[in-house]
Design an enzyme around this catalytic site. Sequence first.
Site, PDB file in Angstrom:
ATOM      1  N   THR A 198     -43.843  36.419   1.453  1.00 19.41           N
ATOM      2  CA  THR A 198     -43.683  35.051   0.968  1.00 19.41           C
ATOM      3  C   THR A 198     -42.632  34.976  -0.110  1.00 19.41           C
ATOM      4  O   THR A 198     -42.024  35.973  -0.473  1.00 19.41           O
ATOM      5  CB  THR A 198     -45.000  34.520   0.392  1.00 19.41           C
ATOM      6  OG1 THR A 198     -44.801  33.153   0.077  1.00 19.41           O
ATOM      7  CG2 THR A 198     -45.378  35.272  -0.853  1.00 19.41           C
ATOM      8  N   GLU A 244     -46.079  21.739  -0.407  1.00 15.81           N
ATOM      9  CA  GLU A 244     -45.474  20.512  -0.921  1.00 15.81           C
ATOM     10  C   GLU A 244     -46.041  19.289  -0.214  1.00 15.81           C
ATOM     11  O   GLU A 244     -45.902  19.137   0.994  1.00 15.81           O
ATOM     12  CB  GLU A 244     -43.951  20.579  -0.782  1.00 15.81           C
ATOM     13  CG  GLU A 244     -43.352  21.557  -1.781  1.00 15.81           C
ATOM     14  CD  GLU A 244     -41.873  21.807  -1.581  1.00 15.81           C
ATOM     15  OE1 GLU A 244     -41.270  22.416  -2.480  1.00 15.81           O
ATOM     16  OE2 GLU A 244     -41.326  21.402  -0.542  1.00 15.81           O
ATOM     17  N   THR A 251     -32.447  16.189  -8.006  1.00 13.94           N
ATOM     18  CA  THR A 251     -32.049  15.045  -8.839  1.00 13.94           C
ATOM     19  C   THR A 251     -32.947  14.897 -10.051  1.00 13.94           C
ATOM     20  O   THR A 251     -33.957  15.562 -10.170  1.00 13.94           O
ATOM     21  CB  THR A 251     -32.066  13.751  -8.018  1.00 13.94           C
ATOM     22  OG1 THR A 251     -33.354  13.596  -7.440  1.00 13.94           O
ATOM     23  CG2 THR A 251     -31.018  13.804  -6.933  1.00 13.94           C
TER      24      THR A 251
END
Lengths: 405, 405
Positions: A189, A276, A405
């Site tokens: 991983t 996520e 961002t």
Amino acid sequence: MAVGLGPLPVLHPVAGFELGIASAGIKRPGRKDVVVMRCAEGSSVAGVFTLNAFCAAPVILARQRVKGPVRYLLTNTGNANAGTGEPGLAAATRTCDALAKLVGVDASAVLPYSTGVIGEPLPVEKIEGALQAALDDLSENNWAEAAIGIMTTDTLPKGASRQFEHEGVTITVTGISKGAGMIRPNMATMLGYIATDAKVSREVLQNLLFDGANKSFNRITIDGDTSTNDCCMLIATGKAALPEITEASGPLFAALKQAVLEVCMEVAQAIVRDGEGATKFVTVEVNGGANHQECLDVGYTVAHSPLIKTALFASDPNWGRILAAVGRAGVPDLDVSKIDVFLGEVCIASGGARSATYTEEQGSAVMAREEITIRIELGRGACSETIWTTDLSHEYVKINAEYRT
Amino acid sequence: MAVGLGPLPVLHPVAGFELGIASAGIKRPGRKDVVVMRCAEGSSVAGVFTLNAFCAAPVILARQRVKGPVRYLLTNTGNANAGTGEPGLAAATRTCDALAKLVGVDASAVLPYSTGVIGEPLPVEKIEGALQAALDDLSENNWAEAAIGIMTTDTLPKGASRQFEHEGVTITVTGISKGAGMIRPNMATMLGYIATDAKVSREVLQNLLFDGANKSFNRITIDGDTSTNDCCMLIATGKAALPEITEASGPLFAALKQAVLEVCMEVAQAIVRDGEGATKFVTVEVNGGANHQECLDVGYTVAHSPLIKTALFASDPNWGRILAAVGRAGVPDLDVSKIDVFLGEVCIASGGARSATYTEEQGSAVMAREEITIRIELGRGACSETIWTTDLSHEYVKINAEYRT
């Protein structure tokens, strides 16, 4: 959003393995982003590394150096030092050189690990500036702090620990991992570190790690994207008062193998639980395959299908999408009339169509759970494989659309 | 949300090919959801069909019947009649029988096509009830209405048309398609119908369709999920006053081949432009491969990567994710130092690292566009492949999480 992942369990210290954490301010000022790990002299160290052809500079270096004596592992987050070419390799080398000089070991005994944004130059000075603080922090009791120190988009730290007795001596296996996206490990991983105080020859240790990683890290996927930086390390300090394990047999080896596998499994599954945007922890179990590869092909096709993953997010028992994915997995001469598909304990499809006993209510009840097993019975043979994955949510898109961002 | 897809262009009628549209109220009352197409007697008909092992009942039937004389194509939306087993096959047969009886042809001359939700029983009576209205509506001038009649989650109808002159005779090729999700055709897209008034032998026609579909429908992907219902049909009515094309050579064959390819390309790309949640139309061009398969492997790995697709959605020139995808595509002995990656006209990566001349402003300028080309130069050989795809947006997750609710 982590699914079924609570606070860290007790992480037992491993004699001869110390961890030190510091802040280099790589991405954000004050964030703990540098972790130094010290292995006692005489430790055996094994590693498995990404198979991505674009592997990161630290992977190139660590893969070479793991063959020789290893004393220090140097990890930074916030910057992957990947896609950085020759300058990246020079930067990784410099940080290792700096640590080696501070502690007075040969530079080849220091292995680098980086995780974070791909393609930005590694801020070498910042890392160098944090090394002494990390060394001052070294302690066998720092596993939990190190688990936090290696996090990137992870929402929770990940760790696991096992102990067992052998001839009156307690053996400890403790591990931590990080990772939440760009997860389809291929040998290991994103980052995993597991240590034991057992004494194990390097060859046996490498086999233990191959086997453990293969059944855990190499069976999880979040988005199918194999990282450039995947590494998993297994360290045996040999501090426990037992003879060295030099063969892959006997009760001590078997007990250690089991403990290593359990730790690998727990920290690998923790990565999926913290995937996520994950709202579901999904087990894809494929049985009855003629060989392991076709089980994996079916399992990964299901685990990567955006249509299945969005249906899981919506708690929609859309079994048609599961059949469609099985059907396109490329299994030769697939006889759909022999296939059964289960959602949890409910048979949803049989013989290529909706099961006669199935009701939408049964499927919805399973889909409403946080932990879901999709079981596919191919009816072609005796091979099985299991893969763990997540759903695909709005949050996944948000996290990855806004990452830089 | 469709990217660069305007109103339908002029769709020239094809002599000998009529289309009739009606409403059966399959999913919503009043929606046009049944389309009947009539081919003039003596037409040649070719078809390509999904390779998904779980292919739908209508695919099984159409694939068999296309080998004999074909007179009618019967399409319904709102229900895919897939994953429905033997009862599904019986239902498809019944709708064809009903149409055959109304028009007095052999049932084997009627081919069924279904698209919509997988796994629900086909509402045979509703479809039967709409057949006469569709027959009453038959006209060579109904291409635009049929393009609307075959839509499911499409936001816009899709069609293209070409005409060319041969020895003073005008030849027409007109086609329509539908599809927006579950798109990675493997022999053909969800549904496509292309007709020409040229006279073409069945063998040559099948080759024309294979070739055209392979360069167009088989090079688009939205989410990597190959549908259970993909079909693309090419009909040659032979009404143009020209001799039959019986060989794959000569100027007439070449002109027809070009026109068929252009129509295939335009309607296939229209599917991508209307991809579920699409905000970008993305061309992935892979050059310099040692063979076509490795170009396709790299192209699809890039086109399917959720990390690249979310970066495209965010207009983020995250070239590291592109390198990472190229690196995991499984190309043997990939030498990353020979690879160049371009975003539009901008070289973003060279020799395994960010290009020396690249600035983030350049990348951002390209990424801000609605139509983006990712060009990967492998530097291994002379083979090229091009794939068209979309980004991955919040809207994609929304559409597919809410599809059945």
